[in-house]
Scaffold this motif. Structure first.
Motif, PDB file in Angstrom:
ATOM      1  N   GLU A   1       0.816  -1.196   0.000  1.00 21.21           N
ATOM      2  CA  GLU A   1       0.000   0.000   0.000  1.00 21.21           C
ATOM      3  C   GLU A   1       0.858   1.258   0.000  1.00 21.21           C
ATOM      4  OE1 GLU A   1      -2.390   0.260   3.531  1.00 21.21           O
ATOM      5  OE2 GLU A   1      -0.664   0.227   4.881  1.00 21.21           O
ATOM      6  N   PHE A   2       0.290   2.309  -0.553  1.00 19.67           N
ATOM      7  CA  PHE A   2       0.949   3.609  -0.595  1.00 19.67           C
ATOM      8  C   PHE A   2       1.018   4.204   0.809  1.00 19.67           C
ATOM      9  CE2 PHE A   2       2.080   7.761  -2.003  1.00 19.67           C
ATOM     10  CZ  PHE A   2       1.300   8.653  -1.288  1.00 19.67           C
ATOM     11  N   VAL A   3       2.163   4.822   1.130  1.00 13.03           N
ATOM     12  CA  VAL A   3       2.333   5.473   2.427  1.00 13.03           C
ATOM     13  C   VAL A   3       2.496   6.979   2.269  1.00 13.03           C
ATOM     14  CG1 VAL A   3       3.809   5.687   4.467  1.00 13.03           C
ATOM     15  CG2 VAL A   3       3.349   3.419   3.477  1.00 13.03           C
ATOM     16  N   ALA A   4       3.471   7.401   1.445  1.00  8.43           N
ATOM     17  CA  ALA A   4       3.746   8.832   1.311  1.00  8.43           C
ATOM     18  C   ALA A   4       4.492   9.092   0.014  1.00  8.43           C
ATOM     19  CB  ALA A   4       4.571   9.333   2.492  1.00  8.43           C
ATOM     20  N   ALA A   5       4.373  10.331  -0.484  1.00  7.83           N
ATOM     21  CA  ALA A   5       5.072  10.729  -1.705  1.00  7.83           C
ATOM     22  C   ALA A   5       5.478  12.187  -1.604  1.00  7.83           C
ATOM     23  CB  ALA A   5       4.194  10.502  -2.936  1.00  7.83           C
ATOM     24  N   ILE A   6       6.510  12.524  -2.368  1.00  2.61           N
ATOM     25  CA  ILE A   6       6.992  13.897  -2.405  1.00  2.61           C
ATOM     26  C   ILE A   6       7.439  14.203  -3.824  1.00  2.61           C
ATOM     27  CG2 ILE A   6       9.334  13.204  -1.705  1.00  2.61           C
ATOM     28  CD1 ILE A   6       9.489  15.862  -0.128  1.00  2.61           C
ATOM     29  N   ASP A   7       7.070  15.385  -4.330  1.00  2.00           N
ATOM     30  CA  ASP A   7       7.473  15.694  -5.690  1.00  2.00           C
ATOM     31  C   ASP A   7       8.904  16.228  -5.706  1.00  2.00           C
ATOM     32  OD1 ASP A   7       5.563  18.810  -6.050  1.00  2.00           O
ATOM     33  OD2 ASP A   7       7.374  18.361  -4.912  1.00  2.00           O
ATOM     34  N   TRP A   8       9.457  16.429  -6.885  1.00  6.38           N
ATOM     35  CA  TRP A   8      10.877  16.751  -6.953  1.00  6.38           C
ATOM     36  C   TRP A   8      11.178  18.163  -6.501  1.00  6.38           C
ATOM     37  CZ3 TRP A   8      13.465  20.318 -10.091  1.00  6.38           C
ATOM     38  CH2 TRP A   8      12.664  20.971 -11.052  1.00  6.38           C
ATOM     39  N   THR A   9      10.174  19.033  -6.492  1.00  7.54           N
ATOM     40  CA  THR A   9      10.415  20.386  -6.007  1.00  7.54           C
ATOM     41  C   THR A   9      10.341  20.460  -4.486  1.00  7.54           C
ATOM     42  OG1 THR A   9       8.073  20.980  -6.163  1.00  7.54           O
ATOM     43  CG2 THR A   9       9.459  21.365  -8.102  1.00  7.54           C
TER      44      THR A   9
END
Length: 122
Positions: free
Chosen positions: A46-54
């Motif tokens: 399952e997905f937990v967390a994400a962050i974009d490149w900026t």
């Protein structure tokens, strides 16, 4: 070949904290969205967390909001997952993931690490 390597997993008690680190190969990763997934025993990943490149935009699963923080150090190509107030239900293998698209990262990332085990005892 692009590779991801996670570190920082371990065995902790409920209420403790852990910080996971993801170290990708190459400066190529500085323009990629990065994220974390987890897989508990006998359950789907399952997905937990994400962050974009900026880096100003972050996204979390409802189950970890307010307890987990994702961040990245683009200068050194690292991605982190700070996990506070850990619960037994947070137990699982945690995987670092990367993709050129933030949308695709959250659904089906192109690149995966091998995973690091996190075990939270009650």
């Amino acid at each position: 070949q692009i590779e991801l390597e996670e570190s920082g997993g371990g065995v902790v008690q409920a209420g403790d904290s852990l910080t996971l680190t993801c170290a990708p190969s190459g400066r190529f990763w500085n323009s990629y969205a990065m994220g974390w997934f987890r897989q508990a025993p006998a359950k789907e990943r399952e997905f937990v967390a994400a962050i974009d490149w900026t880096a100003p935009n972050t996204y979390y699963a409802d189950s970890v909001k307010g307890r987990f923080t994702i961040s990245r150090d683009n200068a050194n190509g690292l991605t982190f997952l700070q996990m506070n107030s850990l619960k037994p239900e947070d137990t699982g293998v945690y995987y670092c993931a990367g993709d050129s698209s933030l949308t695709d990262l959250q659904r089906s990332p192109a690149y995966w690490g091998q995973g690091t085990q996190v075990t939270v005892s009650s």
